[in-house]
Write a protein that holds these residues in place. Structure first.
Motif, PDB file in Angstrom:
ATOM      1  N   GLU A 152      15.478 -38.356  34.077  1.00 20.98           N
ATOM      2  CA  GLU A 152      16.243 -37.629  35.087  1.00 20.98           C
ATOM      3  C   GLU A 152      17.654 -38.193  35.263  1.00 20.98           C
ATOM      4  O   GLU A 152      18.609 -37.434  35.430  1.00 20.98           O
ATOM      5  CB  GLU A 152      15.511 -37.664  36.438  1.00 20.98           C
ATOM      6  N   ILE A 153      17.798 -39.506  35.235  1.00 21.20           N
ATOM      7  CA  ILE A 153      19.109 -40.106  35.512  1.00 21.20           C
ATOM      8  C   ILE A 153      19.903 -40.388  34.244  1.00 21.20           C
ATOM      9  O   ILE A 153      21.108 -40.646  34.309  1.00 21.20           O
ATOM     10  CB  ILE A 153      18.966 -41.407  36.333  1.00 21.20           C
ATOM     11  N   GLY A 154      19.231 -40.343  33.080  1.00 21.47           N
ATOM     12  CA  GLY A 154      19.914 -40.580  31.818  1.00 21.47           C
ATOM     13  C   GLY A 154      19.832 -42.038  31.380  1.00 21.47           C
ATOM     14  O   GLY A 154      19.692 -42.947  32.205  1.00 21.47           O
ATOM     15  N   ASP A 155      19.934 -42.251  30.077  1.00 21.50           N
ATOM     16  CA  ASP A 155      19.814 -43.603  29.528  1.00 21.50           C
ATOM     17  C   ASP A 155      20.927 -44.528  30.005  1.00 21.50           C
ATOM     18  O   ASP A 155      20.696 -45.712  30.289  1.00 21.50           O
ATOM     19  CB  ASP A 155      19.812 -43.556  27.995  1.00 21.50           C
ATOM     20  N   ASP A 156      22.155 -44.000  30.087  1.00 25.65           N
ATOM     21  CA  ASP A 156      23.285 -44.849  30.473  1.00 25.65           C
ATOM     22  C   ASP A 156      23.104 -45.404  31.884  1.00 25.65           C
ATOM     23  O   ASP A 156      23.288 -46.611  32.116  1.00 25.65           O
ATOM     24  CB  ASP A 156      24.601 -44.066  30.386  1.00 25.65           C
ATOM     25  N   GLU A 157      22.743 -44.529  32.826  1.00 23.01           N
ATOM     26  CA  GLU A 157      22.565 -44.979  34.200  1.00 23.01           C
ATOM     27  C   GLU A 157      21.357 -45.907  34.310  1.00 23.01           C
ATOM     28  O   GLU A 157      21.400 -46.908  35.050  1.00 23.01           O
ATOM     29  CB  GLU A 157      22.385 -43.781  35.132  1.00 23.01           C
ATOM     30  N   ALA A 158      20.293 -45.600  33.578  1.00 26.74           N
ATOM     31  CA  ALA A 158      19.114 -46.471  33.599  1.00 26.74           C
ATOM     32  C   ALA A 158      19.463 -47.861  33.090  1.00 26.74           C
ATOM     33  O   ALA A 158      19.050 -48.877  33.665  1.00 26.74           O
ATOM     34  CB  ALA A 158      17.998 -45.854  32.766  1.00 26.74           C
ATOM     35  N   ASP A 159      20.246 -47.921  32.014  1.00 27.46           N
ATOM     36  CA  ASP A 159      20.632 -49.221  31.461  1.00 27.46           C
ATOM     37  C   ASP A 159      21.533 -49.991  32.429  1.00 27.46           C
ATOM     38  O   ASP A 159      21.440 -51.224  32.538  1.00 27.46           O
ATOM     39  CB  ASP A 159      21.343 -49.026  30.118  1.00 27.46           C
ATOM     40  N   ARG A 160      22.413 -49.256  33.125  1.00 27.85           N
ATOM     41  CA  ARG A 160      23.269 -49.930  34.106  1.00 27.85           C
ATOM     42  C   ARG A 160      22.428 -50.490  35.251  1.00 27.85           C
ATOM     43  O   ARG A 160      22.696 -51.589  35.753  1.00 27.85           O
ATOM     44  CB  ARG A 160      24.322 -48.953  34.645  1.00 27.85           C
ATOM     45  N   LEU A 161      21.406 -49.750  35.666  1.00 24.97           N
ATOM     46  CA  LEU A 161      20.518 -50.262  36.707  1.00 24.97           C
ATOM     47  C   LEU A 161      19.799 -51.522  36.244  1.00 24.97           C
ATOM     48  O   LEU A 161      19.744 -52.523  36.959  1.00 24.97           O
ATOM     49  CB  LEU A 161      19.490 -49.189  37.087  1.00 24.97           C
ATOM     50  N   LEU A 162      19.245 -51.462  35.051  1.00 27.10           N
ATOM     51  CA  LEU A 162      18.506 -52.620  34.525  1.00 27.10           C
ATOM     52  C   LEU A 162      19.422 -53.811  34.296  1.00 27.10           C
ATOM     53  O   LEU A 162      18.991 -54.963  34.381  1.00 27.10           O
ATOM     54  CB  LEU A 162      17.802 -52.230  33.225  1.00 27.10           C
ATOM     55  N   GLY A 163      20.695 -53.516  34.020  1.00 33.18           N
ATOM     56  CA  GLY A 163      21.661 -54.593  33.837  1.00 33.18           C
ATOM     57  C   GLY A 163      22.189 -55.166  35.140  1.00 33.18           C
ATOM     58  O   GLY A 163      22.931 -56.154  35.131  1.00 33.18           O
ATOM     59  N   GLY A 164      21.829 -54.536  36.256  1.00 35.98           N
ATOM     60  CA  GLY A 164      22.237 -55.042  37.558  1.00 35.98           C
ATOM     61  C   GLY A 164      23.534 -54.477  38.082  1.00 35.98           C
ATOM     62  O   GLY A 164      23.963 -54.842  39.188  1.00 35.98           O
ATOM     63  N   ASP A 165      24.173 -53.569  37.314  1.00 33.88           N
ATOM     64  CA  ASP A 165      25.467 -53.044  37.750  1.00 33.88           C
ATOM     65  C   ASP A 165      25.341 -52.160  38.989  1.00 33.88           C
ATOM     66  O   ASP A 165      26.171 -52.231  39.893  1.00 33.88           O
ATOM     67  CB  ASP A 165      26.117 -52.233  36.615  1.00 33.88           C
ATOM     68  N   HIS A 166      24.331 -51.292  39.031  1.00 36.36           N
ATOM     69  CA  HIS A 166      24.196 -50.342  40.127  1.00 36.36           C
ATOM     70  C   HIS A 166      22.981 -50.611  41.006  1.00 36.36           C
ATOM     71  O   HIS A 166      22.654 -49.799  41.863  1.00 36.36           O
ATOM     72  CB  HIS A 166      24.110 -48.904  39.575  1.00 36.36           C
ATOM     73  N   ALA A 167      22.292 -51.702  40.799  1.00 36.67           N
ATOM     74  CA  ALA A 167      21.099 -52.023  41.595  1.00 36.67           C
ATOM     75  C   ALA A 167      21.471 -52.979  42.728  1.00 36.67           C
ATOM     76  O   ALA A 167      22.212 -53.939  42.505  1.00 36.67           O
ATOM     77  CB  ALA A 167      20.020 -52.646  40.720  1.00 36.67           C
ATOM     78  N   PRO A 168      20.988 -52.742  43.934  1.00 35.49           N
ATOM     79  CA  PRO A 168      21.295 -53.654  45.040  1.00 35.49           C
ATOM     80  C   PRO A 168      20.495 -54.951  44.909  1.00 35.49           C
ATOM     81  O   PRO A 168      19.397 -54.958  44.348  1.00 35.49           O
ATOM     82  CB  PRO A 168      20.854 -52.867  46.269  1.00 35.49           C
ATOM     83  N   ASP A 169      21.055 -56.038  45.423  1.00 34.38           N
ATOM     84  CA  ASP A 169      20.286 -57.290  45.445  1.00 34.38           C
ATOM     85  C   ASP A 169      19.133 -57.187  46.433  1.00 34.38           C
ATOM     86  O   ASP A 169      18.019 -57.637  46.151  1.00 34.38           O
ATOM     87  CB  ASP A 169      21.202 -58.461  45.827  1.00 34.38           C
ATOM     88  N   THR A 170      19.405 -56.590  47.598  1.00 30.53           N
ATOM     89  CA  THR A 170      18.373 -56.428  48.614  1.00 30.53           C
ATOM     90  C   THR A 170      18.261 -54.950  48.985  1.00 30.53           C
ATOM     91  O   THR A 170      19.207 -54.173  48.794  1.00 30.53           O
ATOM     92  CB  THR A 170      18.685 -57.242  49.877  1.00 30.53           C
TER      93      THR A 170
END
Length: 282
Positions: free
Chosen positions: A11-29
């Motif tokens: 749904e979100i695409g590979d690029d966004e998923a990879d950015r999440l897994l890389g910590g770019d778009h994921a919150p710490d808390t």
């Protein structure tokens, strides 16, 4: 420590998923979308949960122990309402003592895979707690029973008590609900209480009225859709099992197996009361 399932990735695409897994778009808390307690993507396994409406999508986070990474379809109206609630919750409010209430109303209905919920947003400071209702099949001795799990968003006290002490379970015990330690056992039927179904939809939980007859203890703002399996089980057994837990105990569980695990965990901690309520209506 982040998990992005294949369906969320699609749904979100590979690029966004990879950015999440890389910590770019994921919150710490974050606040877990299931149990509503704090989580930390740096130190504990975290699930990505994508809520999708007709035109809007919202990515949320949850403890992996609460729910797996998944896509949850919701109506556009409900999704926008959730976004407004989140934005309001991010605005600091002056500290006020909680004002608990023994009876409250649910938020709009949100269906989820295999379990159906009327989830409740956290009550603002100074306002009464709101009851969240989850419908799901719970196995008793190998037989699926139609069940309701009632969980408020905050402490519920006796009338006039403004201390913030949570007396939700003791209030229900006064009404005849029994503490439960074994979710596999069917609790005894509670006289005078019932679950009102109208044309296959859940409308209310009724309690005995002082002047005789019944009155609403909980009433849906709009009829709650239930699954066919839930409706068939309720009709066959002519009753519904109601479980009640304190705020923050079970959380929003999107699947019946996860709901069962959360209930068993709460029961082991002495945090569940319940009863079998006769089915009223059709």
């Amino acid at each position: 420590m982040l998990d992005v399932s294949d369906e969320v990735r699609s749904e979100i695409g590979d690029d966004e998923a990879d950015r999440l897994l890389g910590g770019d778009h994921a919150p710490d808390t974050y606040e877990c979308t299931s149990c509503r307690t704090a989580g930390d993507t740096m130190v504990e396994p975290t699930s990505t949960v994508l809520f999708i409406g007709d035109e809007t999508a919202v990515l949320a986070f949850a403890h992996s122990r609460c729910i797996p990474s998944q896509v949850v379809p919701v109506s556009e109206e409900q999704l926008l309402g959730a976004v407004r609630s989140i934005n309001q919750a991010q605005v600091p409010a002056p500290a006020q003592p909680p004002v608990p209430a023994p009876v409250a109303q649910p938020a709009p209905v949100v269906p989820a895979p295999e379990a159906v919920q009327a989830p409740a947003a956290p009550a603002p400071a100074g306002q009464a707690a709101v009851l969240g209702i989850t419908c799901g099949l719970v196995m008793h001795g190998g037989t699926g029973h139609a069940a309701l799990v009632v969980e408020p968003t905050g402490p519920v006290g006796r009338p006039g008590n403004t201390s913030g002490t949570d007396e939700f379970l003791s209030l229900l015990q006064d009404a005849g609900f029994q503490p439960l330690t074994d979710i596999d056992a069917t609790p005894a039927q509670l006289s005078g209480w019932s679950v009102l179904m109208v044309m296959g939809q859940l409308h209310a939980i009724l309690q005995p009225a002082a002047a005789g007859g019944s009155t609403g203890w909980w009433q849906a703002h709009q009829p709650l859709q239930v699954t066919d399996a839930w409706r068939v089980a309720a009709g066959k057994q002519a009753e519904v099992t109601m479980y009640a837990v304190p705020a923050g105990t079970v959380g929003r569980q999107p699947r019946e197996d996860l709901l069962r695990v959360a209930l068993e965990r709460a029961a082991a901690q002495g945090q569940v009361v319940g009863a079998s309520l006769p089915l009223a209506g059709t």
